[in-house]
Design an enzyme around this catalytic site. Structure first.
Site, short mmCIF file in Angstrom:
data_model
loop_
_atom_site.label_atom_id
_atom_site.label_comp_id
_atom_site.label_asym_id
_atom_site.label_seq_id
_atom_site.Cartn_x
_atom_site.Cartn_y
_atom_site.Cartn_z
N ILE A 135 0.90 -1.15 0.00
CA ILE A 135 0.00 0.00 0.00
C ILE A 135 0.94 1.20 0.00
O ILE A 135 1.55 1.52 1.01
CB ILE A 135 -0.95 0.01 1.21
CG1 ILE A 135 -1.89 -1.19 1.11
CG2 ILE A 135 -1.75 1.33 1.25
CD1 ILE A 135 -2.92 -1.28 2.20
N PRO A 136 1.11 1.82 -1.17
CA PRO A 136 2.23 2.74 -1.43
C PRO A 136 2.10 4.13 -0.80
O PRO A 136 1.99 5.14 -1.50
CB PRO A 136 2.25 2.82 -2.95
CG PRO A 136 0.81 2.66 -3.33
CD PRO A 136 0.25 1.68 -2.34
N CYS A 137 2.15 4.19 0.52
CA CYS A 137 2.03 5.48 1.19
C CYS A 137 3.22 6.40 0.88
O CYS A 137 3.13 7.60 1.09
CB CYS A 137 1.84 5.30 2.70
SG CYS A 137 3.06 4.28 3.50
N HIS A 138 4.29 5.83 0.31
CA HIS A 138 5.41 6.67 -0.12
C HIS A 138 5.01 7.57 -1.30
O HIS A 138 5.67 8.56 -1.57
CB HIS A 138 6.64 5.82 -0.48
CG HIS A 138 6.42 4.88 -1.61
ND1 HIS A 138 5.83 3.63 -1.42
CD2 HIS A 138 6.69 4.98 -2.93
CE1 HIS A 138 5.76 3.02 -2.59
NE2 HIS A 138 6.27 3.81 -3.52
#
Length: 167
Positions: A135-138
């Site tokens: 889950i690409p919170c970056h």
């Protein structure tokens, strides 16, 4: 008793610890965290589970994370066991839809989930993301720059660079 599978592997950016339940991948612990951090997460979220090494979903996750880090994978296809409050889950499911190589702001995520003044709450939800990278919170940034990252700004920049993004 419910089973929790744990797995550890090394990449060019450090060691990863994974945990998966019967529902799917539940925890990805960053390479920059102290080793005791993973144990605390397991105790907090899966204290009543029997812990075993291995797990099919963990092996799939290892393969996909390594492929992502080498620039060969753009979209993960893993079963996940997403934990958090209703708001956190809603925010993180929206974050999961950000395409590879793109970024969006905390405010844009807040607006898209129906809470236009909730940028800080989205940031807080991201900081509690137990499935970073998958889950690409970056890919979520501040309106005036990079913003924060639970794994540290150096790692956030590295992940964005893998995707061809410089901020």
């Amino acid at each position: 008793m419910k089973q929790l599978y744990v797995h550890q592997f090394e990449t060019e950016i450090g060691w990863f610890n994974l945990a998966s339940s019967e529902k799917g991948l539940a925890i990805i612990d960053f390479p920059l965290k102290k080793s005791s951090h993973f144990g605390k997460l397991l105790k907090k979220h899966f204290g009543d589970y029997e812990i075993q090494k291995g797990g099919t979903e963990n092996k799939k996750a290892e393969k996909q994370i390594k492929a992502y880090l080498s620039g060969k994978l753009k979209k993960f296809s893993l079963k996940i066991d997403l934990m958090g409050t209703a708001f956190q889950k809603k925010a993180l499911m929206r974050v999961a839809q950000i395409p590879y190589g793109k970024v969006t702001t905390y405010g844009e995520i807040a607006s898209r989930i129906g809470n236009p003044k909730g940028a800080r709450a989205v940031g807080a939800a991201n900081s509690h993301n137990l499935l970073p990278i998958v889950i690409p919170c970056h890919r979520v940034v501040a309106s005036n720059g990079l913003g924060g990252y639970a794994g540290g700004l150096k790692l956030k920049k590295q992940l964005l660079q893998i995707e061809g993004i410089t901020i």
